[in-house]
Design a protein around this motif. Structure first.
Motif, short mmCIF file in Angstrom:
data_model
loop_
_atom_site.label_atom_id
_atom_site.label_comp_id
_atom_site.label_asym_id
_atom_site.label_seq_id
_atom_site.Cartn_x
_atom_site.Cartn_y
_atom_site.Cartn_z
N SER A 1 0.79 -1.24 0.00
CA SER A 1 0.00 0.00 0.00
C SER A 1 0.82 1.28 0.00
CB SER A 1 -0.94 0.00 1.21
OG SER A 1 -1.75 -1.14 1.26
N PRO A 2 1.93 1.37 -0.71
CA PRO A 2 2.66 2.65 -0.72
C PRO A 2 1.84 3.79 -1.31
CG PRO A 2 3.51 1.18 -2.42
CD PRO A 2 2.60 0.37 -1.56
N GLY A 3 0.88 3.46 -2.18
CA GLY A 3 0.04 4.50 -2.76
C GLY A 3 -0.80 5.22 -1.72
N LEU A 4 -1.20 4.52 -0.66
CA LEU A 4 -1.95 5.18 0.42
C LEU A 4 -1.09 6.23 1.10
CD1 LEU A 4 -4.03 2.46 2.34
CD2 LEU A 4 -4.84 4.23 0.79
N LEU A 5 0.16 5.89 1.37
CA LEU A 5 1.06 6.84 2.02
C LEU A 5 1.27 8.06 1.14
CD1 LEU A 5 1.47 4.32 3.80
CD2 LEU A 5 3.91 4.88 3.90
N TYR A 6 1.39 7.83 -0.17
CA TYR A 6 1.56 8.97 -1.08
C TYR A 6 0.35 9.89 -1.03
CZ TYR A 6 2.09 11.70 -5.31
OH TYR A 6 2.17 12.75 -6.19
N ASP A 7 -0.85 9.32 -1.08
CA ASP A 7 -2.06 10.13 -1.08
C ASP A 7 -2.22 10.90 0.22
OD1 ASP A 7 -4.53 10.98 -2.34
OD2 ASP A 7 -5.56 9.72 -0.88
N LEU A 8 -1.75 10.32 1.33
CA LEU A 8 -1.86 10.97 2.63
C LEU A 8 -0.74 11.97 2.89
CD1 LEU A 8 -2.78 7.84 4.80
CD2 LEU A 8 -4.34 9.60 3.95
N LYS A 9 0.20 12.10 1.96
CA LYS A 9 1.38 12.95 2.11
C LYS A 9 2.24 12.50 3.29
CE LYS A 9 -1.08 16.98 0.29
NZ LYS A 9 -1.46 18.40 0.52
N ALA A 10 2.21 11.21 3.56
CA ALA A 10 3.01 10.66 4.64
C ALA A 10 4.43 10.39 4.14
CB ALA A 10 2.38 9.38 5.17
N ARG A 11 5.37 10.40 5.05
CA ARG A 11 6.74 10.03 4.71
C ARG A 11 6.97 8.58 5.12
NH1 ARG A 11 12.19 10.39 7.75
NH2 ARG A 11 13.49 9.53 6.12
N SER A 12 7.45 7.78 4.18
CA SER A 12 7.72 6.37 4.48
C SER A 12 9.17 6.25 4.93
CB SER A 12 7.49 5.52 3.23
OG SER A 12 7.81 4.16 3.48
N PRO A 13 9.42 5.94 6.21
CA PRO A 13 10.81 5.85 6.70
C PRO A 13 11.56 4.71 6.02
CG PRO A 13 9.23 5.94 8.52
CD PRO A 13 8.45 5.67 7.28
N GLY A 14 12.81 4.93 5.73
CA GLY A 14 13.67 3.86 5.21
C GLY A 14 13.64 3.74 3.71
N GLN A 15 12.49 3.43 3.16
CA GLN A 15 12.33 3.30 1.71
C GLN A 15 10.86 3.47 1.37
OE1 GLN A 15 12.80 -0.68 0.03
NE2 GLN A 15 13.06 -1.50 2.09
N PRO A 16 10.55 3.74 0.09
CA PRO A 16 9.16 4.03 -0.26
C PRO A 16 8.21 2.85 -0.08
CG PRO A 16 10.68 4.79 -1.96
CD PRO A 16 11.47 3.95 -1.04
N TRP A 17 8.70 1.64 -0.26
CA TRP A 17 7.80 0.49 -0.24
C TRP A 17 8.47 -0.69 0.45
CZ3 TRP A 17 5.94 -2.41 -5.30
CH2 TRP A 17 5.00 -3.39 -4.95
N PHE A 18 7.88 -1.11 1.58
CA PHE A 18 8.31 -2.35 2.21
C PHE A 18 7.51 -3.48 1.57
CE2 PHE A 18 9.19 0.78 5.62
CZ PHE A 18 10.55 0.53 5.75
N VAL A 19 8.01 -3.97 0.47
CA VAL A 19 7.28 -4.94 -0.33
C VAL A 19 7.17 -6.26 0.42
CG1 VAL A 19 9.38 -5.61 -1.56
CG2 VAL A 19 7.16 -6.07 -2.59
#
Length: 631
Positions: free
Chosen positions: A510-528
């Motif tokens: 769900s990295p797209g949710l973080l993008y829409d919320l303007k959240a910062r993903s620590p470490g890397q954009p997507w913990f796949v």
């Protein structure tokens, strides 16, 4: 000569059956068709390009595309690159210039891809058709039509957003443009070619180092085999690529050593993930895995190429038949693109490999005496033939399927193999007919991509509404996705989440949710998720983040989800307890089809409940060897 004499005899026989004046009537009709065909070809090309641009406003994939957008928005926020790529730094200025508007960014990506492909098509065809009028509408129509075959890149998954894949393709297009100029042009034009090779190679390295590692020796081998052993120019081109790379390294990390360590750390993390992109797994030979339908289509394309080549030789009235076929197919292709309920024909872009296969077979059967004149172009033809595999090198997917996104190179290779034949002809209308027939293969690929986009519902549905993605511009999403995204926003707003706050996505998808919320993903954009090393990668990556950041990070979890990470294990790595150190901010159901799963799963957002200093101290105790301060 025997074949030509037989052809003439059969043509005379057919005309005698058709009656007196049939030659004049046939020639008159053929001339009218030949004049109109370039216009029809331009319309078909415009329809394919417009189709791609219009549907670029549809959809938002929460997995890969969300990952792309997070990289584009804040490339400097991440020190680990999975996969190893720096595309975010290249596209970030464009992202900022467009205000983060997703649709505008996608459309620029489409136009840039088409533009560099058209440039390569013009350069190639000017060499292959030395007697043609390169300023005519017919020439423009033919080269534009050839360039539209590059739109099959978007047809593979319909991920139109700029990414490492699109930058790889664009860089390769620029490199091959420079290569074609360096091999066949003279004086100052050749200098431009060497510059293009250097800049293109630099872009490919930033996009996908694994592809650059193959492309560089392949280009060098092509130059050597073509007799262009200008070592000063080769060194100059390599120096340009190296200088641009070093400049980027300093701009990104402040030093070459820092950049080198970034690359090494990212490679190490990639091995830890176990996604199939490890060094010992990328050297392999994959099967084409053709369906019976694809086999049949490939045979038809091979026959089409042979018939088209014979038509160029004016063999037994085939030129008229071939031109008329293209003339009538062009409006059918346009109508197919405009048809809301157009059926998906169920084949992949890998069928374009039959274009060079047909060209090689034609040369072997009919033009083998002309191999001597083809010899100077063989290195370039062979390099274009393997270019899709160079493009795909390093991916964990099937190289044939993934390489079909660069299927334009197969088309270009086929045309180069036909060099002896093309250089004897100045009739561009026949090539326009061939191009329209190829567009008849590529258009269904675009349609079926839109009917079944990557991990989303069909865009042909009426069930699409506007959604203001990240408050930076509208995209069209399904009602289900809109309701899902709106509910998530409502939950975080009521819970007091602010733009820029850290949020760790442990759903694995769900990295797209973080993008829409303007959240910062620590470490890397997507913990796949779903890989053997997904948890280990998340822990290792978060270990590089400051404890202050992790102490304030919210969590997005999906208990029992198809790609979920082990929430307890990951949070324990930075001294947090999933039960006692977080409170439930809200829960919701995923949209049907989100992440490629029809089933709706329950997701939760957890808010940190501890005092920040207490959380920081617990984090430092959990990893005593790491003491970081807040940035």
């Amino acid at each position: 000569m025997a074949n030509i004499n037989v052809a003439v005899e059969w043509e005379s026989f057919v005309l005698s059956i058709l009656g007196t004046g049939s030659r004049q009537r046939l020639d008159c009709f053929s001339n009218v068709v030949a004049r109109l065909l370039p216009v029809f070809s331009l319309v078909t090309s415009g329809a394919m390009l417009a189709f791609t641009i219009v549907y670029s406003s549809y959809g938002f994939d929460l997995t890969d595309e969300g990952f792309y957008f997070l990289w584009l928005a804040e490339p400097a926020a991440y020190s680990i690159h999975i996969p190893v790529s720096f595309f975010g730094f290249v596209y970030h200025p464009i992202y900022n210039f467009l205000g983060g508007d997703a649709v505008a960014l996608r459309r620029v990506n489409v136009l840039v891809t088409f533009g560099v492909t058209w440039l390569l098509s013009v350069v190639l065809m000017r060499q292959l058709l030395p007697h043609s009028n390169t300023k005519s509408i017919s020439f423009a129509a033919m080269t534009a039509g050839i360039a539209t075959t590059s739109l099959t890149y978007f047809a593979l998954w319909w991920l139109v957003t700029p990414s490492y894949n699109s930058l790889t393709l664009q860089g390769m297009m620029l490199t091959f443009t420079g290569l074609a100029i360096a091999i066949n042009y003279y004086s100052w034009q050749r200098l431009l070619g060497w510059v293009c090779i250097g800049v293109g190679g630099w872009l490919v390295f930033l996009a996908k180092p694994s592809t650059a590692a193959l492309l560089a020796p392949a280009v060098l081998a092509c130059l050597m085999a073509s007799g262009r052993r200008n070592y000063l120019a080769i060194c100059g081109s390599a120096s340009l690529a190296a200088s641009l790379t070093l400049a980027c390294a300093i701009a990104i990390d402040g030093s070459i050593r820092g950049f080198f360590n970034r690359v090494l750390n990212s490679i190490g993390m990639l091995d830890l993930l176990g996604s199939g992109q490890e060094f010992n797994k990328i050297f392999r030979i994959d099967n084409m895995n053709l369906s019976s339908r694809e086999q049949m289509i490939m045979i038809l394309i091979i026959l089409m190429i042979i018939v088209g080549a014979l038509a160029l030789r004016r063999w037994f009235m085939l030129s008229q038949v071939f031109t008329v076929s293209g003339f009538f197919l062009a409006p059918i292709v346009v109508a197919y693109l405009l048809w809301p309920n157009a059926p998906a024909l169920g084949f992949r872009g890998v069928v374009l490999f039959s274009v060079p296969a047909g060209a090689i077979l034609f040369i072997a059967l009919f033009e083998w005496r002309e191999l001597k004149s083809l010899r100077p172009m063989i290195p370039l033809a062979l390099l274009l033939l393997v270019a899709p595999h160079i493009y795909a090198f390093g991916t964990n997917g099937n190289y044939w399927s993934h390489g079909s996104a660069a299927g334009f190179f197969w088309v270009a290779s086929g045309l180069v193999f036909l060099t002896p034949l093309l250089r004897q002809s100045s009739d561009v209308s026949l090539l326009c007919a061939l191009v329209v027939l190829l567009q008849g293969v590529c258009a269904p690929l675009l349609v079926q991509a839109v009917k079944a986009p990557y991990r989303q519902e069909s865009f042909f549905s009426d069930n699409y509404v506007d959604w203001n993605l990240r408050d930076q511009g509208n995209v069209l999403v399904s009602n289900g996705f809109r309701d899902y995204l709106a509910e998530v926003r409502s939950v975080v707003e009521q819970a007091g989440f602010a733009a820029g706050n850290p949020m760790i996505d442990l759903t694995g998808r769900s990295p797209g949710l973080l993008y829409d919320l303007k959240a910062r993903s620590p470490g890397q954009p997507w913990f796949v998720g779903s890989y053997s090393g997904s948890d280990a990668l998340a822990i290792a990556t978060l270990n590089g983040e400051s404890c202050a950041t992790l102490a304030n990070a919210w969590l997005l979890v999906e208990p029992g989800g198809p790609r979920s990470l082990d929430e307890s294990e990951v949070t324990q790595s930075f001294g947090a307890n999933l039960v006692s150190d977080y409170v439930l901010a809200g829960s919701f159901k995923t949209a049907a089809g989100a992440g490629g799963y029809a089933e709706r799963y329950s997701q939760r957002i957890l808010k940190p409940s501890r005092v920040a200093q207490e959380a920081i101290e617990a984090c430092e105790r959990a990893r005593p060897s790491v003491h970081q301060e807040a940035p």
